[in-house]
Design a protein around this motif. Structure first.
Motif, PDB file in Angstrom:
ATOM      1  N   VAL A  83      -9.609  20.868  -5.120  1.00  0.00           N
ATOM      2  CA  VAL A  83      -9.481  19.791  -6.097  1.00  0.00           C
ATOM      3  C   VAL A  83      -8.901  18.605  -5.346  1.00  0.00           C
ATOM      4  CG1 VAL A  83      -8.362  19.030  -8.223  1.00  0.00           C
ATOM      5  CG2 VAL A  83      -9.097  21.416  -7.989  1.00  0.00           C
ATOM      6  N   ALA A  84      -9.545  17.442  -5.463  1.00  0.00           N
ATOM      7  CA  ALA A  84      -9.116  16.268  -4.696  1.00  0.00           C
ATOM      8  C   ALA A  84      -8.893  15.069  -5.614  1.00  0.00           C
ATOM      9  CB  ALA A  84     -10.153  15.926  -3.637  1.00  0.00           C
ATOM     10  N   ARG A  85      -7.893  14.275  -5.261  1.00  0.00           N
ATOM     11  CA  ARG A  85      -7.583  13.044  -5.993  1.00  0.00           C
ATOM     12  C   ARG A  85      -7.393  11.934  -4.962  1.00  0.00           C
ATOM     13  NH1 ARG A  85      -4.871  11.115 -11.009  1.00  0.00           N
ATOM     14  NH2 ARG A  85      -3.381   9.468 -10.430  1.00  0.00           N
ATOM     15  N   SER A  86      -8.167  10.871  -5.107  1.00  0.00           N
ATOM     16  CA  SER A  86      -8.087   9.711  -4.230  1.00  0.00           C
ATOM     17  C   SER A  86      -7.629   8.523  -5.051  1.00  0.00           C
ATOM     18  CB  SER A  86      -9.461   9.383  -3.640  1.00  0.00           C
ATOM     19  OG  SER A  86     -10.026  10.514  -3.031  1.00  0.00           O
ATOM     20  N   VAL A  87      -6.725   7.709  -4.490  1.00  0.00           N
ATOM     21  CA  VAL A  87      -6.208   6.557  -5.216  1.00  0.00           C
ATOM     22  C   VAL A  87      -6.070   5.357  -4.287  1.00  0.00           C
ATOM     23  CG1 VAL A  87      -4.947   8.008  -6.855  1.00  0.00           C
ATOM     24  CG2 VAL A  87      -3.756   7.105  -4.871  1.00  0.00           C
ATOM     25  N   ALA A  88      -6.224   4.183  -4.887  1.00  0.00           N
ATOM     26  CA  ALA A  88      -6.021   2.914  -4.172  1.00  0.00           C
ATOM     27  C   ALA A  88      -5.545   1.877  -5.181  1.00  0.00           C
ATOM     28  CB  ALA A  88      -7.311   2.454  -3.507  1.00  0.00           C
ATOM     29  N   ARG A  89      -5.070   0.771  -4.659  1.00  0.00           N
ATOM     30  CA  ARG A  89      -4.632  -0.339  -5.501  1.00  0.00           C
ATOM     31  C   ARG A  89      -5.804  -0.782  -6.381  1.00  0.00           C
ATOM     32  NH1 ARG A  89      -5.075  -5.678  -4.657  1.00  0.00           N
ATOM     33  NH2 ARG A  89      -5.795  -5.415  -2.523  1.00  0.00           N
ATOM     34  N   LEU A  90      -5.527  -1.051  -7.654  1.00  0.00           N
ATOM     35  CA  LEU A  90      -6.558  -1.466  -8.600  1.00  0.00           C
ATOM     36  C   LEU A  90      -7.261  -2.728  -8.107  1.00  0.00           C
ATOM     37  CD1 LEU A  90      -7.879  -0.908 -11.366  1.00  0.00           C
ATOM     38  CD2 LEU A  90      -6.173  -2.436 -12.360  1.00  0.00           C
ATOM     39  N   GLY A  91      -8.564  -2.691  -8.126  1.00  0.00           N
ATOM     40  CA  GLY A  91      -9.365  -3.849  -7.743  1.00  0.00           C
ATOM     41  C   GLY A  91      -9.418  -4.125  -6.260  1.00  0.00           C
ATOM     42  N   CYS A  92      -8.874  -3.230  -5.456  1.00  0.00           N
ATOM     43  CA  CYS A  92      -8.862  -3.429  -4.007  1.00  0.00           C
ATOM     44  C   CYS A  92     -10.296  -3.486  -3.494  1.00  0.00           C
ATOM     45  CB  CYS A  92      -8.103  -2.294  -3.334  1.00  0.00           C
ATOM     46  SG  CYS A  92      -8.154  -2.385  -1.538  1.00  0.00           S
ATOM     47  N   PRO A  93     -10.721  -4.631  -2.943  1.00  0.00           N
ATOM     48  CA  PRO A  93     -12.113  -4.750  -2.502  1.00  0.00           C
ATOM     49  C   PRO A  93     -12.471  -3.824  -1.342  1.00  0.00           C
ATOM     50  CG  PRO A  93     -10.837  -6.674  -1.812  1.00  0.00           C
ATOM     51  CD  PRO A  93      -9.940  -5.848  -2.695  1.00  0.00           C
ATOM     52  N   VAL A  94     -11.478  -3.438  -0.552  1.00  0.00           N
ATOM     53  CA  VAL A  94     -11.737  -2.557   0.589  1.00  0.00           C
ATOM     54  C   VAL A  94     -12.143  -1.162   0.127  1.00  0.00           C
ATOM     55  CG1 VAL A  94     -10.647  -1.445   2.592  1.00  0.00           C
ATOM     56  CG2 VAL A  94     -10.188  -3.860   2.109  1.00  0.00           C
ATOM     57  N   TRP A  95     -11.492  -0.638  -0.925  1.00  0.00           N
ATOM     58  CA  TRP A  95     -11.698   0.748  -1.330  1.00  0.00           C
ATOM     59  C   TRP A  95     -12.500   0.911  -2.613  1.00  0.00           C
ATOM     60  CZ3 TRP A  95     -11.212   3.731   2.483  1.00  0.00           C
ATOM     61  CH2 TRP A  95     -10.244   3.508   3.460  1.00  0.00           C
ATOM     62  N   LYS A  96     -12.755  -0.162  -3.347  1.00  0.00           N
ATOM     63  CA  LYS A  96     -13.439  -0.032  -4.641  1.00  0.00           C
ATOM     64  C   LYS A  96     -14.787   0.684  -4.522  1.00  0.00           C
ATOM     65  CE  LYS A  96     -14.887  -2.474  -8.724  1.00  0.00           C
ATOM     66  NZ  LYS A  96     -15.000  -3.728  -9.436  1.00  0.00           N
ATOM     67  N   SER A  97     -15.628   0.261  -3.602  1.00  0.00           N
ATOM     68  CA  SER A  97     -16.953   0.891  -3.492  1.00  0.00           C
ATOM     69  C   SER A  97     -16.853   2.318  -2.973  1.00  0.00           C
ATOM     70  CB  SER A  97     -17.873   0.064  -2.596  1.00  0.00           C
ATOM     71  OG  SER A  97     -17.368   0.038  -1.273  1.00  0.00           O
ATOM     72  N   VAL A  98     -15.837   2.616  -2.177  1.00  0.00           N
ATOM     73  CA  VAL A  98     -15.653   3.978  -1.655  1.00  0.00           C
ATOM     74  C   VAL A  98     -15.261   4.928  -2.786  1.00  0.00           C
ATOM     75  CG1 VAL A  98     -14.257   5.390  -0.087  1.00  0.00           C
ATOM     76  CG2 VAL A  98     -15.087   3.154   0.656  1.00  0.00           C
ATOM     77  N   LEU A  99     -14.453   4.430  -3.733  1.00  0.00           N
ATOM     78  CA  LEU A  99     -13.964   5.284  -4.817  1.00  0.00           C
ATOM     79  C   LEU A  99     -14.877   5.311  -6.042  1.00  0.00           C
ATOM     80  CD1 LEU A  99     -10.130   4.613  -4.646  1.00  0.00           C
ATOM     81  CD2 LEU A  99     -11.403   6.614  -3.869  1.00  0.00           C
ATOM     82  N   THR A 100     -15.899   4.520  -6.058  1.00  0.00           N
ATOM     83  CA  THR A 100     -16.840   4.545  -7.189  1.00  0.00           C
ATOM     84  C   THR A 100     -18.202   4.994  -6.664  1.00  0.00           C
ATOM     85  OG1 THR A 100     -17.255   2.172  -6.882  1.00  0.00           O
ATOM     86  CG2 THR A 100     -15.608   2.793  -8.518  1.00  0.00           C
ATOM     87  N   ARG A 101     -18.246   6.201  -6.183  1.00  0.00           N
ATOM     88  CA  ARG A 101     -19.427   6.705  -5.479  1.00  0.00           C
ATOM     89  C   ARG A 101     -20.103   7.883  -6.164  1.00  0.00           C
ATOM     90  NH1 ARG A 101     -18.118   6.424  -0.794  1.00  0.00           N
ATOM     91  NH2 ARG A 101     -19.367   7.912   0.328  1.00  0.00           N
TER      92      ARG A 101
END
Length: 180
Positions: A83-101
């Motif tokens: 079970v995995a959970r990934s988090v980043a700052r809301l709206g972070c342009p660097v990670w947004k596309s990585v976390l919405t895959r």
């Protein structure tokens, strides 16, 4: 629910067959695929959510901050193993596309498509009822008929362009069945 700092430098005790997965410095996805069993990613949640206190702290955000969160279950032959959970700052342009895959594995991107990425040393814990991720892990473990009082876990901190992504992976007892 707040948990004390459970994270440390040494991996917890796990079956010998699981230890290489827990301490894998490369892609856990590739290691799981290499078992020869059918690998899949099942998305439990993807979107905006309140960060756990330890996540907010690690991202230098105030308690109760909203972040971009992705929770998935990694399966082998349809059996939950991580079970995995990934988090980043809301709206972070660097990670947004990585976390919405969707159901594409994060490992494919983190360990093959981002040469400018850095990863801090792994941190380890035994996640128990004191940790806010525990109820979700235990529900998945129950479905796989392997509820445990604790789950070995690791946390990775990835940095790219000054922005951080935290990834927590909890290992279910069922993983050992595929590694023998």
């Amino acid at each position: 629910m707040n948990a004390p700092n459970l994270w440390g430098d040494a991996p917890p005790a796990v079956p010998a067959a699981v230890l290489p997965c827990l301490t894998e410095s490369g892609s856990l996805t590739e290691r799981l695929i290499a078992t020869g069993h059918r690998f899949d990613v099942v998305v439990r949640f993807q979107g905006k959510a309140v960060l756990f206190d330890e996540e907010s702290g690690a991202l230098a955000l105030p308690r109760g901050s909203i972040g971009t969160v992705r929770e998935v279950v990694l399966t082998l032959d349809d059996v939950p193993v991580v079970v995995a959970r990934s988090v980043a700052r809301l709206g972070c342009p660097v990670w947004k596309s990585v976390l919405t895959r969707g159901n594409r594995s994060l490992g494919f991107t983190l360990f093959g498509e981002l040469p400018e990425l850095t990863r801090a040393p792994l941190a380890y814990a035994q996640i128990d009822e004191r940790h806010p991720l525990y109820p979700g892990i235990a529900r998945i473990g129950d479905k796989a008929r392997h509820v445990a009082p604790q789950y070995a876990a690791r946390r990775s901190r990835f940095t790219m362009h000054g922005e951080t992504l935290l990834l927590c992976e909890a290992f279910l007892p069922t993983l050992a069945d595929f590694l023998r």
